[in-house]
Design a protein around this motif. Structure first.
Motif, mmCIF file in Angstrom:
data_model
loop_
_atom_site.group_PDB
_atom_site.id
_atom_site.type_symbol
_atom_site.label_atom_id
_atom_site.label_comp_id
_atom_site.label_asym_id
_atom_site.label_seq_id
_atom_site.Cartn_x
_atom_site.Cartn_y
_atom_site.Cartn_z
ATOM 1 N N LEU A 117 0.808 -1.056 0.365
ATOM 2 C CA LEU A 117 -0.049 0.041 0.091
ATOM 3 C C LEU A 117 0.821 1.178 0.179
ATOM 4 O O LEU A 117 0.670 2.171 -0.277
ATOM 5 N N ALA A 121 2.117 1.558 -3.523
ATOM 6 C CA ALA A 121 1.337 1.745 -4.295
ATOM 7 C C ALA A 121 0.754 3.662 -4.434
ATOM 8 O O ALA A 121 0.655 3.862 -4.825
ATOM 9 N N GLU A 122 0.716 3.928 -2.865
ATOM 10 C CA GLU A 122 1.087 4.963 -2.328
ATOM 11 C C GLU A 122 1.890 6.234 -2.909
ATOM 12 O O GLU A 122 1.342 6.960 -3.764
ATOM 13 N N ARG A 179 1.248 9.032 -5.823
ATOM 14 C CA ARG A 179 1.056 10.321 -5.674
ATOM 15 C C ARG A 179 1.279 11.080 -6.826
ATOM 16 O O ARG A 179 1.753 12.278 -6.950
#
Lengths: 231, 238
Positions: A9, A12-13, A17
């Motif tokens: 996560l 991926a974050e 962004r």
């Protein structure tokens, strides 16, 4: 597994962004260092400046699309709602008054359009999700998915399981970056109601993340215990 | 407790952002942007469009003011002013009816005793109040009527009068066809006895006519005799 989910996560974050335009992709006026306000762009468009509208549109199109997509869980419906919302914005450009933040205005229109759509169809309270991401997770086995996509799918499923009011509140908070007060204005509920809805949504999603990570962490636990030094 | 809630919120927000990264399809983007540009006028049309509202407002204002001004004028205008116009209209219509009788039945002098009513347009224009139509016939009509009725003062015989009757009718018709012509005749009559009118038999004849119509028959007869003496070959026009 929990650590893997959290790492996936996080990665991926970070990538997300960088990849997503979101609120960082703002247009700047010619020869100026400050971005033009959304309301000013809308007023310029009302005076016939199409370029101003394009700038405004590029700022909000993706977040608005995600908002209606996550609300409706159906790409066709989301596309229809998306076009309907922008069509209303375009048609009412001469009546627009910058009395509030443009984002509040935009998402109020989107919220009302979705509510009208629900009333017309009456199938979104418990309706089946038509999101390809969610369908892929049910069709394919866990082995075919990467950990990132698994985590993503699980999170979206949890989001989809939220009551529609809580989901709406959460999406307004995340996609439109509205405050609780602004969410209350958009949804037409008292401030405390909006606040409690947001809190419930966050708690449920957090619980879903923990629950998804729980069995995996339990499965990993013995291995970690075996590898650790005895007390 | 609050810090825990904030951490949970941040964690959930990060998870959501990692999970949801869809972008609006390009087809939708094109459709919306096309719609936005389609409804917005460009170029000269945009300039025209920006002027539409003030122009419409100004036009409405001008029309409204003109309408109010017109209504006020209509209210302030005396009602009697419309009467002479009606009379003039009737007067211009009535004489041809008389002439047609003359032309159709020249041999019936008894039927021509009815004098035609003929109002001079100049008098009608000068008088603001409606007046009864004058019963004075024009000089030509009077002369024709006198000749055909066998007036003793008229020199032409009855046979000559009958001979000239159709010509007189056509002349009268020409005179009555337009108000302008009638006005010219009136002006000529007024100035007929001024200056060197005796140098021309026609002008002298007009003076005689003027004197007769202005209520001086004796002077008219005197002038007529002098005219005949001076111009024996002059035939009085009907």
């Amino acid at each position: 597994m929990s650590a893997t989910l959290g790492m996936s996560l996080h990665n991926a974050e970070t990538r997300g962004r960088e990849a997503l335009p979101r609120r960082s992709a703002v247009a700047y006026a010619d020869g100026m260092s400050v971005p033009v306000d959304d309301s000013a762009l809308m007023l310029r468009y009302a005076d016939g400046d199409v370029a101003a509208f394009e700038t405004l549109y590029r700022r909000h199109n993706d977040s608005l699309y995600r908002y209606v997509l996550r609300l409706s869980n159906n790409r066709d419906t989301a596309a229809d709602l998306f076009q309907e919302v922008w069509s209303k914005i375009i048609k009412s450009r001469h009546r627009y008054r910058p009395s509030a933040k443009f984002t509040t205005y935009l998402y109020r229109v989107a919220h009302n359009a979705f509510i009208d759509h629900v009333r017309r169809n009456k199938r979104y309270s418990d309706g089946p999700a038509d999101d390809p991401d969610l369908r892929a997770s049910t069709a394919d086995g866990p082995d075919a998915e990467t950990e990132k996509s698994m985590a993503r799918t699980q999170f979206l499923r949890a989001l989809n399981d939220l009551p529609i009011e809580q989901r709406d509140t959460f999406l307004l908070h995340e996609e439109a970056a509205l405050t609780v007060e602004q969410i209350a204005k958009v949804t037409g509920v008292p401030h405390e109601t909006a606040k409690s809805r947001l809190r419930y949504a966050v708690n449920k999603l957090r619980a879903a993340m923990t629950a998804y990570a729980g069995p995996a962490s339990d499965a990993d636990q013995p291995v970690q215990q075996d590898q650790g030094p005895p007390a | 407790m609050n810090q825990q809630a904030d951490n949970d919120s941040k964690l959930v927000a990060d998870a959501y952002r990692a999970s949801s990264n869809e972008a609006a399809p390009e087809t939708l983007n094109r459709a919306v942007l096309q719609q936005a540009s389609r409804v917005t006028p460009t170029g000269r049309l945009a300039t025209l469009y920006s002027w539409c509202r003030p122009l419409a407002f100004a036009a409405t204002l001008v029309i409204g003011v003109a309408l109010i001004y017109d209504i006020q004028n209509a209210l302030n205008e005396p009602e009697v002013l419309t009467a002479p116009a009606d009379k003039m209209l009737r007067d211009t219509v009535t004489p041809p009816r008389y002439d047609s009788q003359q032309t159709a039945a020249p041999a019936a002098p008894a039927a021509q005793t009815t004098k035609p009513t003929f109002a001079k347009p100049q008098r009608a224009a000068e008088s603001s109040a409606p007046e009864p139509i004058t019963s004075k016939p024009s000089a030509a009509v009077t002369d024709a009527g006198a000749g055909s009725a066998g007036n003793a003062r008229a020199k032409p015989t009855l046979q000559e009068s009958r001979q000239f009757a159709p010509q007189a009718a056509s002349r009268k018709l020409e005179m009555l066809r337009s108000d302008a012509d009638s006005a010219l005749v009136t002006d000529a009559d007024t100035d007929a006895c001024a200056g060197t009118y005796t140098e021309s038999p026609e002008r002298w004849w007009r003076c005689v006519q003027y004197l007769r119509t202005s209520g001086e028959p004796s002077a008219a007869d005197t002038e007529w005799r002098q005219l005949q003496a001076a111009y024996p070959d002059f035939a009085a026009p009907d």
